[in-house]
Design a protein around this motif. Structure first.
Motif, PDB file in Angstrom:
ATOM      1  N   LYS A  20      32.975   9.469  69.628  1.00  0.00           N
ATOM      2  CA  LYS A  20      33.808  10.657  69.796  1.00  0.00           C
ATOM      3  C   LYS A  20      33.931  11.069  71.261  1.00  0.00           C
ATOM      4  N   TYR A  21      33.036  10.563  72.120  1.00  0.00           N
ATOM      5  CA  TYR A  21      32.962  11.054  73.496  1.00  0.00           C
ATOM      6  C   TYR A  21      33.140   9.982  74.565  1.00  0.00           C
ATOM      7  N   ILE A  22      32.665   8.782  74.310  1.00  0.00           N
ATOM      8  CA  ILE A  22      32.749   7.737  75.328  1.00  0.00           C
ATOM      9  C   ILE A  22      34.154   7.127  75.322  1.00  0.00           C
ATOM     10  N   ILE A  23      34.782   7.112  76.469  1.00  0.00           N
ATOM     11  CA  ILE A  23      36.127   6.561  76.614  1.00  0.00           C
ATOM     12  C   ILE A  23      36.018   5.038  76.629  1.00  0.00           C
ATOM     13  N   VAL A  24      36.740   4.389  75.733  1.00  0.00           N
ATOM     14  CA  VAL A  24      36.546   2.947  75.547  1.00  0.00           C
ATOM     15  C   VAL A  24      37.432   2.090  76.449  1.00  0.00           C
ATOM     16  N   ASN A  25      38.514   2.633  76.991  1.00  0.00           N
ATOM     17  CA  ASN A  25      39.455   1.821  77.770  1.00  0.00           C
ATOM     18  C   ASN A  25      39.406   2.124  79.260  1.00  0.00           C
ATOM     19  N   THR A  26      38.278   2.676  79.705  1.00  0.00           N
ATOM     20  CA  THR A  26      38.094   3.021  81.119  1.00  0.00           C
ATOM     21  C   THR A  26      36.708   2.586  81.560  1.00  0.00           C
ATOM     22  N   ASN A  27      36.598   2.110  82.793  1.00  0.00           N
ATOM     23  CA  ASN A  27      35.290   1.747  83.331  1.00  0.00           C
ATOM     24  C   ASN A  27      34.440   2.998  83.515  1.00  0.00           C
ATOM     25  N   THR A  28      33.297   3.037  82.850  1.00  0.00           N
ATOM     26  CA  THR A  28      32.399   4.183  82.939  1.00  0.00           C
ATOM     27  C   THR A  28      30.961   3.694  83.085  1.00  0.00           C
ATOM     28  N   THR A  29      30.053   4.628  83.363  1.00  0.00           N
ATOM     29  CA  THR A  29      28.641   4.291  83.555  1.00  0.00           C
ATOM     30  C   THR A  29      27.770   5.192  82.693  1.00  0.00           C
ATOM     31  N   LEU A  30      26.696   4.634  82.166  1.00  0.00           N
ATOM     32  CA  LEU A  30      25.764   5.380  81.326  1.00  0.00           C
ATOM     33  C   LEU A  30      24.337   5.050  81.738  1.00  0.00           C
ATOM     34  N   LEU A  31      23.554   6.066  82.010  1.00  0.00           N
ATOM     35  CA  LEU A  31      22.139   5.923  82.329  1.00  0.00           C
ATOM     36  C   LEU A  31      21.319   6.369  81.137  1.00  0.00           C
ATOM     37  N   GLU A  32      20.526   5.455  80.583  1.00  0.00           N
ATOM     38  CA  GLU A  32      19.639   5.815  79.484  1.00  0.00           C
ATOM     39  C   GLU A  32      18.250   6.118  80.038  1.00  0.00           C
ATOM     40  N   ILE A  33      17.736   7.282  79.687  1.00  0.00           N
ATOM     41  CA  ILE A  33      16.392   7.692  80.089  1.00  0.00           C
ATOM     42  C   ILE A  33      15.448   7.459  78.920  1.00  0.00           C
ATOM     43  N   SER A  34      14.323   6.799  79.199  1.00  0.00           N
ATOM     44  CA  SER A  34      13.319   6.485  78.176  1.00  0.00           C
ATOM     45  C   SER A  34      13.908   5.530  77.134  1.00  0.00           C
ATOM     46  N   SER A  35      14.222   4.333  77.578  1.00  0.00           N
ATOM     47  CA  SER A  35      14.895   3.349  76.729  1.00  0.00           C
ATOM     48  C   SER A  35      13.993   2.747  75.662  1.00  0.00           C
ATOM     49  N   GLY A  36      12.693   2.905  75.798  1.00  0.00           N
ATOM     50  CA  GLY A  36      11.784   2.374  74.788  1.00  0.00           C
ATOM     51  C   GLY A  36      11.884   0.863  74.669  1.00  0.00           C
ATOM     52  N   THR A  37      12.105   0.371  73.459  1.00  0.00           N
ATOM     53  CA  THR A  37      12.183  -1.071  73.243  1.00  0.00           C
ATOM     54  C   THR A  37      13.445  -1.691  73.817  1.00  0.00           C
ATOM     55  N   GLY A  38      14.462  -0.868  74.060  1.00  0.00           N
ATOM     56  CA  GLY A  38      15.718  -1.377  74.597  1.00  0.00           C
ATOM     57  C   GLY A  38      16.789  -1.625  73.554  1.00  0.00           C
ATOM     58  N   LEU A  39      16.499  -1.322  72.301  1.00  0.00           N
ATOM     59  CA  LEU A  39      17.450  -1.571  71.221  1.00  0.00           C
ATOM     60  C   LEU A  39      18.784  -0.865  71.439  1.00  0.00           C
ATOM     61  N   HIS A  40      18.740   0.433  71.754  1.00  0.00           N
ATOM     62  CA  HIS A  40      19.965   1.230  71.722  1.00  0.00           C
ATOM     63  C   HIS A  40      20.984   0.830  72.787  1.00  0.00           C
ATOM     64  N   SER A  41      20.555   0.652  74.031  1.00  0.00           N
ATOM     65  CA  SER A  41      21.515   0.293  75.078  1.00  0.00           C
ATOM     66  C   SER A  41      22.262  -0.989  74.736  1.00  0.00           C
ATOM     67  N   SER A  42      21.529  -2.001  74.307  1.00  0.00           N
ATOM     68  CA  SER A  42      22.166  -3.283  74.027  1.00  0.00           C
ATOM     69  C   SER A  42      23.022  -3.237  72.769  1.00  0.00           C
ATOM     70  N   PHE A  43      22.586  -2.511  71.756  1.00  0.00           N
ATOM     71  CA  PHE A  43      23.397  -2.360  70.549  1.00  0.00           C
ATOM     72  C   PHE A  43      24.691  -1.619  70.870  1.00  0.00           C
ATOM     73  N   LEU A  44      24.588  -0.501  71.582  1.00  0.00           N
ATOM     74  CA  LEU A  44      25.763   0.311  71.893  1.00  0.00           C
ATOM     75  C   LEU A  44      26.716  -0.403  72.843  1.00  0.00           C
ATOM     76  N   ALA A  45      26.165  -1.222  73.737  1.00  0.00           N
ATOM     77  CA  ALA A  45      26.988  -1.899  74.744  1.00  0.00           C
ATOM     78  C   ALA A  45      28.039  -2.800  74.116  1.00  0.00           C
ATOM     79  N   LYS A  46      27.764  -3.314  72.918  1.00  0.00           N
ATOM     80  CA  LYS A  46      28.741  -4.158  72.222  1.00  0.00           C
ATOM     81  C   LYS A  46      30.033  -3.396  71.926  1.00  0.00           C
ATOM     82  N   TYR A  47      29.892  -2.102  71.643  1.00  0.00           N
ATOM     83  CA  TYR A  47      31.024  -1.290  71.205  1.00  0.00           C
ATOM     84  C   TYR A  47      31.734  -0.595  72.361  1.00  0.00           C
TER      85      TYR A  47
END
Length: 211
Positions: A20-47
């Motif tokens: 609902k918030y991340i613009i999909v057709n524009t170059n953007t940057t996201l900083l994840e704080i406390s990534s833990g195992t790393g699951l979320h960044s890599s899963f979300l990056a696909k989309y």
């Protein structure tokens, strides 16, 4: 690659809110704080293939798992993890983003993401999250936080009350935070809560915007 059962359960629900918030057709940057195992960044990056994800973590032993999740999902838009102690001011960070020190990346990020950190860390980490987000996010940048929360002094259901007691027995500085208290801290750094989503397993995803 470390298993993350809770992350596997919540990743789809978190994704639906971020869509609902991340613009999909524009170059953007996201900083994840406390990534833990790393699951979320890599899963979300696909989309969000046009969004560059920068994972970060306080526990360096997690770095290997973060890299392994990137390899598992086959994503190129996830950078190598960096060490961040979110309780410290940005000026004290030595981590780099795309070749530059993060402390020199003020107003560089469109989004920040923090999942399941606030309740298992000292309150100074929550304060640091808002303080540093106010420096790193662009104007109108978005901070997403996920986890269990109390609402105006009320914590429900009983399972969250038991969980809160368990956390505090393990470490008195831990515990489920109240959204009302977080809003008071955030506003000091010109960050406002703009939306709250109820997600499965009695958790919420809160959406904050830097004014």
């Amino acid at each position: 690659m470390l298993r993350n059962p809770a992350g596997e359960r919540n990743k789809e629900a978190i994704l639906e809110v971020l869509k609902k918030y991340i613009i999909v057709n524009t170059n953007t940057t996201l900083l994840e704080i406390s990534s833990g195992t790393g699951l979320h960044s890599s899963f979300l990056a696909k989309y969000f293939p046009m969004t560059t994800f920068q994972p970060s973590e306080y526990e360096k032993e997690m770095f290997k798992s973060i890299v392994e999740y990137k390899r598992h999902y086959g994503v190129e838009n996830v950078f190598e993890p960096v060490y961040v102690d979110i309780s410290k001011d940005l000026e004290n960070w030595d981590a780099k983003f795309n070749g530059d020190y993060l402390r020199d990346c003020r107003e560089s990020f469109d989004y920040m993401l923090n999942i399941n950190m606030m309740h298992i860390s000292p309150f100074e980490c929550s304060i640091g999250l808002f303080s540093n987000s106010s420096k790193l996010l662009k104007k109108d940048g978005i901070l997403f936080t996920y986890g269990p929360y109390a609402v105006d002094g009320v914590l429900t259901p009983e399972s969250n009350i038991s969980f809160d007691q368990s956390l505090k027995s393990r470490n008195p500085s831990w515990g489920i935070r109240d959204i009302a208290e977080l809003k008071k801290i955030a506003i000091k750094f010109s960050i406002m809560l703009i939306a709250s989503y109820d997600l499965p397993a009695n958790n919420k995803l809160l959406v904050w915007k830097r004014n």
